[in-house]
Design an enzyme around this catalytic site. Sequence first.
Site, mmCIF file in Angstrom:
data_model
loop_
_atom_site.group_PDB
_atom_site.id
_atom_site.type_symbol
_atom_site.label_atom_id
_atom_site.label_comp_id
_atom_site.label_asym_id
_atom_site.label_seq_id
_atom_site.Cartn_x
_atom_site.Cartn_y
_atom_site.Cartn_z
ATOM 1 N N ALA A 87 0.863 -1.188 0.000
ATOM 2 C CA ALA A 87 0.000 0.000 0.000
ATOM 3 C C ALA A 87 0.896 1.233 0.000
ATOM 4 C CB ALA A 87 -0.922 0.019 1.216
ATOM 5 N N ASP A 88 0.359 2.333 -0.495
ATOM 6 C CA ASP A 88 1.116 3.584 -0.462
ATOM 7 C C ASP A 88 0.904 4.324 0.857
ATOM 8 O OD1 ASP A 88 2.166 3.499 -3.207
ATOM 9 O OD2 ASP A 88 0.031 3.546 -3.713
ATOM 10 N N GLY A 101 2.083 2.054 -7.874
ATOM 11 C CA GLY A 101 2.758 1.291 -8.926
ATOM 12 C C GLY A 101 1.898 1.106 -10.165
ATOM 13 N N GLU A 107 -5.577 -4.997 -8.715
ATOM 14 C CA GLU A 107 -5.415 -5.193 -7.262
ATOM 15 C C GLU A 107 -6.752 -5.122 -6.547
ATOM 16 O OE1 GLU A 107 -2.593 -2.063 -6.499
ATOM 17 O OE2 GLU A 107 -0.964 -3.501 -6.221
ATOM 18 N N LYS A 125 4.515 3.970 5.697
ATOM 19 C CA LYS A 125 3.158 3.934 5.116
ATOM 20 C C LYS A 125 2.072 4.035 6.185
ATOM 21 C CE LYS A 125 5.263 2.841 1.200
ATOM 22 N NZ LYS A 125 4.790 1.721 0.358
HETATM 23 O O1 DER Z 1 0.675 0.116 -6.710
HETATM 24 C C1 DER Z 1 0.374 -0.444 -5.624
HETATM 25 O O2 DER Z 1 -0.810 -0.427 -5.171
HETATM 26 C C2 DER Z 1 1.458 -1.036 -4.760
HETATM 27 O O3 DER Z 1 0.960 -2.093 -3.988
HETATM 28 C C3 DER Z 1 1.986 0.069 -3.874
HETATM 29 O O4 DER Z 1 0.935 0.676 -3.280
HETATM 30 C C4 DER Z 1 2.987 -0.420 -2.839
HETATM 31 O O5 DER Z 1 4.185 -0.518 -3.484
HETATM 32 P P1 DER Z 1 5.554 -0.709 -2.643
HETATM 33 O O6 DER Z 1 5.410 -2.029 -1.926
HETATM 34 O O7 DER Z 1 6.599 -0.732 -3.715
HETATM 35 O O8 DER Z 1 5.673 0.459 -1.708
#
Ligand code: DER
Length: 233
Positions: A87-88, A101, A107, A125
């Site tokens: 998650a961001d 991403g 997702e 996060k």
């Molecule tokens: O794009 C997405 O939803 C990814 O899961 C992102 O939110 C988390 O990416 P990371 O693990 O590289 O921080």
Amino acid sequence: MSLEKAKQVAAFRAVDEFVKSDCVFGVGSGSTVVYAVQRLAERVELEHLKVVCIPTSFQAKQLILKHNLKLGELDTNPIIDVTIDGADEVDSNMTLIKGGGGCLLQEKIIASCSKALIVIADYTKDSVKLGDRYKKGIPIEVIPMAYVPIKNKVLAMYGGEIKLRSAIAKAGPVVTDNGNFILDWMFTNQDLDWEQVNTSVKMIPGVVEIGLFVKMCSKAYFGQPEGTVVERS
Ligand code: DER
């Protein structure tokens, strides 16, 4: 401890707690999930687990294949036991911003088919409110021909700023696995009703999905700088 180590400890903890044999496992996208798939592959090898893996993106599919895990799809596995994803940002209500991403559509589909969505992340996060730490905005996946009217409508509804996500290794915008564009909405009001935002933005013609996961996350694991893991649910 490095951020990568924090990601790894969170990923390993989640896989060790949630993955068992004869399960259908949703594989998220991003850099943290890489560690989860590594751990899953180790356990499958050591414990002879029978696991079918459902990807949430081209990247996730490549990870599954790279680790010689059994690749499945929703056609044959429409009910997923557990999905582990990154998650961001995660707020105090377990609302997620996802899509950093660019994989938010698949997702969210996979998460919606899962009995449990488990988030793994490093400590950066873990927020009280969305926007406390993550400043790149909420991703909105849109049909390319409609990105300007959608941008205008979201700004009229909620204000802030919206940018069409540009590619780095290619001239022009990012194109998702589904052939769409992404708008990144930098919101200013952190006290919005995210469930209402999720519903109203998705009603705009041409919006495919928004990177707001409301009431979907069962549990989150945050790797800490000192190597411990904080769990929230
Ligand atoms: O794009 C997405 O939803 C990814 O899961 C992102 O939110 C988390 O990416 P990371 O693990 O590289 O921080």
